[in-house]
Write a protein that holds these residues in place. Structure first.
Motif, PDB file in Angstrom:
ATOM      1  N   ARG A 154      -3.218   5.561   6.943  1.00 16.14           N
ATOM      2  CA  ARG A 154      -2.074   5.578   6.036  1.00 16.14           C
ATOM      3  C   ARG A 154      -2.469   5.213   4.611  1.00 16.14           C
ATOM      4  NH1 ARG A 154       0.921   1.286   9.619  1.00 16.14           N
ATOM      5  NH2 ARG A 154      -1.269   0.689   9.725  1.00 16.14           N
ATOM      6  N   GLY A 155      -3.757   5.057   4.394  1.00 17.58           N
ATOM      7  CA  GLY A 155      -4.278   4.728   3.071  1.00 17.58           C
ATOM      8  C   GLY A 155      -5.717   5.202   2.979  1.00 17.58           C
TER       9      GLY A 155
ATOM     10  N   ASP B  79      -5.557   0.437   5.098  1.00 14.35           N
ATOM     11  CA  ASP B  79      -4.337   0.096   5.830  1.00 14.35           C
ATOM     12  C   ASP B  79      -4.565  -0.990   6.877  1.00 14.35           C
ATOM     13  OD1 ASP B  79      -5.853   1.570   7.593  1.00 14.35           O
ATOM     14  OD2 ASP B  79      -4.409   3.200   7.831  1.00 14.35           O
TER      15      ASP B  79
ATOM     16  N   ASP C  35       0.814  -1.219   0.000  1.00 11.59           N
ATOM     17  CA  ASP C  35       0.000   0.000   0.000  1.00 11.59           C
ATOM     18  C   ASP C  35       0.841   1.261   0.000  1.00 11.59           C
ATOM     19  OD1 ASP C  35       1.031   0.023   2.518  1.00 11.59           O
ATOM     20  OD2 ASP C  35      -0.895   0.066   3.576  1.00 11.59           O
TER      21      ASP C  35
ATOM     22  N   THR D 218       3.140   2.149   2.209  1.00  9.20           N
ATOM     23  CA  THR D 218       3.524   2.638   3.522  1.00  9.20           C
ATOM     24  C   THR D 218       4.748   1.896   4.020  1.00  9.20           C
ATOM     25  OG1 THR D 218       2.125   1.058   4.686  1.00  9.20           O
ATOM     26  CG2 THR D 218       1.132   3.155   4.077  1.00  9.20           C
TER      27      THR D 218
END
Length: 424
Positions: free
Chosen positions: A391-392, A414, A50, A52
């Motif tokens: 974070r997504g 996330d 993703d 991160t």
């Protein structure tokens, strides 16, 4: 598929009584030992699918109450319990969870699916919770006893549909509705699990639908652009609007539907940004709303009641619509005109109205692929709060209230669920 005549239920007469996961703390790691033969990766190379960093921590916002990290993969759905500080979530890991909103602790793991859980919903009184999956299964769990809300047990599995696209409980009773990828809509009575109806008449996956707020009718829309209005007691439509209807024109598919509190009018959204207002008594299109960018799918529609009570039977005429163009449009249906436009930096994934019990029924919270949620005052258009920490993309959200608390729940790509303070 032919449907048998359903037994008499609360739907027949509206006046009848309706009836500790342990997590690894990075501080507990004594030593990191690299695998033999493998050179350590540079810090900027340690990225997951993703995008991160593997060791990137959740960025807790100042109005974040709690977080829940038990899912192993994207979280696709989340729901707030109607009376208790509990959340239910489901995701890519084929698992669902009931968890404590205040402490972020697991209450029970909801197992039994063999593919991603795409929908999770509490019953009207919160005594049962349903999970629907891409495996076509609908699994029901119920509360055990009356002492507390910590003990739950598996009740039954409902089978029949193909991949589940959405679930909706009846607003007054233990009746569950499901839309399916196979163009059918299923209706079950709980706790027996008996099939009440199988509604056939769609020509594509049933992507949106639910009960009207008064519980007397069902409205559904499919990927072929057909809108159908049903009486739950009959497998035959009350009326049907096809994409060939020039005033309707949803040939690229229906993606979202919402009905006003009085159950007299619906707003229907399409895959190309179309919005149509439909009179439910006559099955006629009475207006078209133009505000979203052409070619951008309408992903969320919610009626907003500016009155103090928000009671069913109200005449709310304000509606919020959100699309992949990153815009939330606030409409006044008495004039069919746009009042204001609110924005995110990426697609809108959901819109939720604050519970009327909080006195904040004019507030909405939107979630977006831009990794944020935002709470707005629909009367003024003012941004009240921006909720960060994911974070997504934020894939789903919900709003809840318990005693003096009002909160926003979010489910992320996330794999994390967050809880934010909404008492603004």
């Amino acid at each position: 598929m032919a449907a048998t005549q359903p037994p008499r239920t609360q739907l027949e007469d509206d006046d009848e009584q309706v009836e500790d996961e342990q997590f690894i703390d990075p501080n507990d790691v004594a030593e990191e030992v690299p695998l033999e033969g493998d050179a350590p990766m540079d810090e900027d190379e340690e990225e997951q699918a993703d995008g991160t960093k593997e060791d990137e921590e959740i960025q807790i916002d100042e109005n974040t109450i709690q977080h829940f990290e038990a899912h192993n993969g994207s979280v696709f759905c989340i729901a707030a319990h109607p009376t208790q500080p509990l959340a239910a979530s489901g995701g890519e890991d084929d698992l669902g969870y009931i968890w404590d909103v205040m402490h972020g602790e697991e209450v029970v793991k909801l197992t039994g699916h063999t593919d991603s859980i795409s929908s999770v919903e509490w019953s009207f009184d919160g005594e049962m919770v349903a999970t629907g999956g891409m495996d076509g299964r609908v699994r029901i769990w119920k509360r055990v006893g009356k002492q507390d809300w910590k003990t739950w047990t598996f009740l039954t599995e409902l089978q029949g549909p193909d991949e589940i696209t959405w679930l909706k409980w009846h607003p007054k009773g233990n009746v569950l509705l499901a839309g399916s990828n196979d163009a059918t809509v299923w209706l079950w009575q709980l706790p027996s699990g008996n099939t009440m109806q199988v509604f056939a008449g769609h020509e594509g996956p049933v992507q949106a639908g639910g009960f009207t707020p008064d519980g007397k009718r069902i409205i559904t829309g499919d990927a072929a652009g057909t809108l159908i209005f049903w009486d739950p007691r009959s497998s035959s439509p009350v009326w049907k609007i096809s994409p060939s209807d020039a005033r309707f024109g949803m040939g690229d598919g229906i993606t979202a539907i919402s009905t006003n509190l009085a159950s007299t009018m619906a707003v229907v959204g399409g895959a190309e940004g179309e919005l149509r207002v439909v009179n439910l008594a006559k099955g006629e299109v009475i207006g078209a709303l133009e505000g979203h960018k052409e070619g951008e799918s309408v992903e969320a529609i919610e009626f907003v009641d500016w009155s103090a009570t928000g009671a069913v039977g109200g005449t709310a005429s304000i509606v919020a619509t959100g699309a992949t163009d990153g815009k939330i449009c606030i409409w006044d249906l008495t004039t069919m005109k746009l009042r204001t436009t609110l924005t995110h930096n990426d697609s809108i994934t959901s819109i939720h109205v604050s519970p009327s019990s909080t006195g904040l029924g004019h507030h909405i919270t939107s979630s977006s692929s831009d990794k944020t949620l935002k709470t707005w005052d629909t009367r003024s258009g003012q941004l009240l709060a921006e909720h960060r920490g994911h974070r997504g993309p934020v894939l789903a959200a919900a709003v809840g209230a318990f005693q003096e608390y009002a909160y926003v729940l979010s489910a992320g790509d996330d794999g994390v669920c967050l809880v934010f303070d909404a008492k603004l």
